[in-house]
Scaffold this motif. Structure first.
Motif, PDB file in Angstrom:
ATOM      1  N   GLY A 111       0.823  -1.211   0.000  1.00 32.31           N
ATOM      2  CA  GLY A 111       0.000   0.000   0.000  1.00 32.31           C
ATOM      3  C   GLY A 111       0.850   1.251   0.000  1.00 32.31           C
ATOM      4  N   GLN A 112       1.933   1.228   0.772  1.00 33.62           N
ATOM      5  CA  GLN A 112       2.821   2.378   0.823  1.00 33.62           C
ATOM      6  C   GLN A 112       3.510   2.595  -0.521  1.00 33.62           C
ATOM      7  OE1 GLN A 112       5.354   1.380   4.104  1.00 33.62           O
ATOM      8  NE2 GLN A 112       3.829   1.931   5.626  1.00 33.62           N
ATOM      9  N   VAL A 113       3.917   1.519  -1.156  1.00 32.74           N
ATOM     10  CA  VAL A 113       4.575   1.614  -2.461  1.00 32.74           C
ATOM     11  C   VAL A 113       3.604   2.151  -3.507  1.00 32.74           C
ATOM     12  CG1 VAL A 113       5.602   0.257  -4.335  1.00 32.74           C
ATOM     13  CG2 VAL A 113       6.301  -0.154  -1.974  1.00 32.74           C
ATOM     14  N   VAL A 114       2.377   1.668  -3.502  1.00 35.25           N
ATOM     15  CA  VAL A 114       1.378   2.108  -4.482  1.00 35.25           C
ATOM     16  C   VAL A 114       1.091   3.594  -4.313  1.00 35.25           C
ATOM     17  CG1 VAL A 114      -1.059   1.867  -5.135  1.00 35.25           C
ATOM     18  CG2 VAL A 114       0.345  -0.154  -4.819  1.00 35.25           C
ATOM     19  N   ILE A 115       0.966   4.059  -3.083  1.00 31.05           N
ATOM     20  CA  ILE A 115       0.736   5.487  -2.842  1.00 31.05           C
ATOM     21  C   ILE A 115       1.951   6.293  -3.299  1.00 31.05           C
ATOM     22  CG2 ILE A 115       0.421   7.250  -1.058  1.00 31.05           C
ATOM     23  CD1 ILE A 115      -1.353   5.187   0.410  1.00 31.05           C
ATOM     24  N   GLY A 116       3.143   5.767  -3.055  1.00 31.54           N
ATOM     25  CA  GLY A 116       4.364   6.426  -3.522  1.00 31.54           C
ATOM     26  C   GLY A 116       4.410   6.525  -5.036  1.00 31.54           C
ATOM     27  N   GLU A 117       4.001   5.472  -5.730  1.00 30.00           N
ATOM     28  CA  GLU A 117       3.955   5.489  -7.195  1.00 30.00           C
ATOM     29  C   GLU A 117       2.988   6.558  -7.688  1.00 30.00           C
ATOM     30  OE1 GLU A 117       3.122   1.666  -8.947  1.00 30.00           O
ATOM     31  OE2 GLU A 117       4.461   0.686  -7.526  1.00 30.00           O
ATOM     32  N   ALA A 118       1.841   6.646  -7.042  1.00 31.30           N
ATOM     33  CA  ALA A 118       0.847   7.648  -7.434  1.00 31.30           C
ATOM     34  C   ALA A 118       1.393   9.057  -7.196  1.00 31.30           C
ATOM     35  CB  ALA A 118      -0.458   7.437  -6.667  1.00 31.30           C
ATOM     36  N   ALA A 119       2.039   9.262  -6.057  1.00 29.95           N
ATOM     37  CA  ALA A 119       2.605  10.576  -5.740  1.00 29.95           C
ATOM     38  C   ALA A 119       3.707  10.945  -6.734  1.00 29.95           C
ATOM     39  CB  ALA A 119       3.144  10.587  -4.314  1.00 29.95           C
ATOM     40  N   SER A 144      -2.381  15.807  -3.426  1.00 30.94           N
ATOM     41  CA  SER A 144      -3.316  15.930  -2.313  1.00 30.94           C
ATOM     42  C   SER A 144      -4.022  14.589  -2.159  1.00 30.94           C
ATOM     43  CB  SER A 144      -4.342  17.031  -2.599  1.00 30.94           C
ATOM     44  OG  SER A 144      -5.172  16.653  -3.682  1.00 30.94           O
ATOM     45  N   VAL A 145      -4.807  14.466  -1.126  1.00 30.59           N
ATOM     46  CA  VAL A 145      -5.555  13.221  -0.928  1.00 30.59           C
ATOM     47  C   VAL A 145      -6.433  12.943  -2.148  1.00 30.59           C
ATOM     48  CG1 VAL A 145      -7.338  12.083   0.457  1.00 30.59           C
ATOM     49  CG2 VAL A 145      -5.494  13.341   1.591  1.00 30.59           C
ATOM     50  N   ASN A 146      -7.151  13.949  -2.593  1.00 35.19           N
ATOM     51  CA  ASN A 146      -8.061  13.755  -3.736  1.00 35.19           C
ATOM     52  C   ASN A 146      -7.317  13.429  -5.018  1.00 35.19           C
ATOM     53  OD1 ASN A 146     -10.412  14.106  -2.268  1.00 35.19           O
ATOM     54  ND2 ASN A 146     -10.363  16.317  -2.513  1.00 35.19           N
ATOM     55  N   SER A 147      -6.186  14.102  -5.264  1.00 32.10           N
ATOM     56  CA  SER A 147      -5.445  13.814  -6.497  1.00 32.10           C
ATOM     57  C   SER A 147      -4.802  12.433  -6.434  1.00 32.10           C
ATOM     58  CB  SER A 147      -4.398  14.893  -6.777  1.00 32.10           C
ATOM     59  OG  SER A 147      -3.385  14.904  -5.783  1.00 32.10           O
ATOM     60  N   THR A 190      -7.545   9.939  -7.250  1.00 30.70           N
ATOM     61  CA  THR A 190      -7.807   9.954  -8.691  1.00 30.70           C
ATOM     62  C   THR A 190      -6.701   9.229  -9.450  1.00 30.70           C
ATOM     63  OG1 THR A 190      -9.017  12.035  -8.494  1.00 30.70           O
ATOM     64  CG2 THR A 190      -8.187  11.469 -10.685  1.00 30.70           C
ATOM     65  N   GLN A 191      -5.453   9.483  -9.073  1.00 31.16           N
ATOM     66  CA  GLN A 191      -4.323   8.837  -9.740  1.00 31.16           C
ATOM     67  C   GLN A 191      -4.356   7.326  -9.516  1.00 31.16           C
ATOM     68  OE1 GLN A 191      -2.206  10.107 -11.902  1.00 31.16           O
ATOM     69  NE2 GLN A 191      -1.146   8.164 -12.151  1.00 31.16           N
ATOM     70  N   LEU A 192      -4.696   6.902  -8.321  1.00 34.90           N
ATOM     71  CA  LEU A 192      -4.798   5.467  -8.046  1.00 34.90           C
ATOM     72  C   LEU A 192      -5.878   4.822  -8.917  1.00 34.90           C
ATOM     73  CD1 LEU A 192      -4.361   5.494  -4.185  1.00 34.90           C
ATOM     74  CD2 LEU A 192      -2.812   4.415  -5.834  1.00 34.90           C
ATOM     75  N   ILE A 229      -4.125  -1.445  -4.845  1.00 39.01           N
ATOM     76  CA  ILE A 229      -4.574  -0.094  -5.210  1.00 39.01           C
ATOM     77  C   ILE A 229      -5.902   0.228  -4.537  1.00 39.01           C
ATOM     78  CG2 ILE A 229      -5.408   1.317  -7.138  1.00 39.01           C
ATOM     79  CD1 ILE A 229      -3.223  -0.036  -8.856  1.00 39.01           C
ATOM     80  N   ALA A 230      -6.823  -0.716  -4.534  1.00 38.43           N
ATOM     81  CA  ALA A 230      -8.128  -0.493  -3.890  1.00 38.43           C
ATOM     82  C   ALA A 230      -7.959  -0.249  -2.394  1.00 38.43           C
ATOM     83  CB  ALA A 230      -9.048  -1.685  -4.141  1.00 38.43           C
ATOM     84  N   ASN A 231      -7.092  -1.016  -1.746  1.00 39.96           N
ATOM     85  CA  ASN A 231      -6.848  -0.830  -0.307  1.00 39.96           C
ATOM     86  C   ASN A 231      -6.241   0.541  -0.031  1.00 39.96           C
ATOM     87  OD1 ASN A 231      -7.822  -3.382   0.259  1.00 39.96           O
ATOM     88  ND2 ASN A 231      -5.794  -4.313   0.395  1.00 39.96           N
ATOM     89  N   ALA A 232      -5.285   0.942  -0.857  1.00 38.63           N
ATOM     90  CA  ALA A 232      -4.654   2.248  -0.680  1.00 38.63           C
ATOM     91  C   ALA A 232      -5.669   3.371  -0.874  1.00 38.63           C
ATOM     92  CB  ALA A 232      -3.490   2.397  -1.658  1.00 38.63           C
ATOM     93  N   ARG A 233      -6.496   3.231  -1.892  1.00 41.09           N
ATOM     94  CA  ARG A 233      -7.521   4.250  -2.165  1.00 41.09           C
ATOM     95  C   ARG A 233      -8.524   4.336  -1.013  1.00 41.09           C
ATOM     96  NH1 ARG A 233      -8.995   2.696  -7.168  1.00 41.09           N
ATOM     97  NH2 ARG A 233     -10.618   1.413  -6.280  1.00 41.09           N
TER      98      ARG A 233
END
Length: 77
Positions: free
Chosen positions: A9-17, A28-31, A34-36, A52-56
Motif C-alpha cells: 500500500g505504501q509503495v502504491v501510494i508512492g507510485e501515485a505521488a 493531495s488526498v483527492n489527487s 484519482t491517480q490510483l 490499489i483499492a486498499n490504498a484508495r
C-alpha cells in the motif's frame, strides 16, 4: 491490516505521488485517489488491483483535513 503496516500500500501510494509530481500536478488526498483509479485501469493482476483499492480506501479516510489531525496526532507537533 492497516495500510500503515502494508508495504504494498505504501509503495502504491508512492507510485501515485511520483506520477503526480513528474506531471507537475498537485499532490493531495483527492489527487492521489484519482491517480490510483487511473493506475487501477491498467492493472492485469488481482493482487495489484487489491493493493490499489486498499490504498484508495485508506486515503478516503483522510478526505477531510480535520480528520487527519484527529487520527494522526503526531502531525500536530
Amino acid at each position: 491490516m492497516s495500510i500503515q503496516h502494508d508495504e504494498k500500500g505504501q509503495v502504491v501510494i508512492g507510485e501515485a505521488a511520483l506520477a503526480l509530481a513528474l506531471s507537475e500536478k498537485e499532490i493531495s488526498v483527492n489527487s492521489l485517489i484519482t491517480q490510483l483509479s487511473r493506475m487501477e485501469m491498467g492493472c492485469v493482476t488481482n493482487d495489484r488491483i487489491q493493493s490499489i483499492a486498499n490504498a484508495r480506501d485508506w486515503l478516503k479516510s483522510f478526505e477531510h483535513p480535520q480528520d487527519v489531525a484527529a487520527c494522526l496526532p503526531y502531525l500536530n507537533s
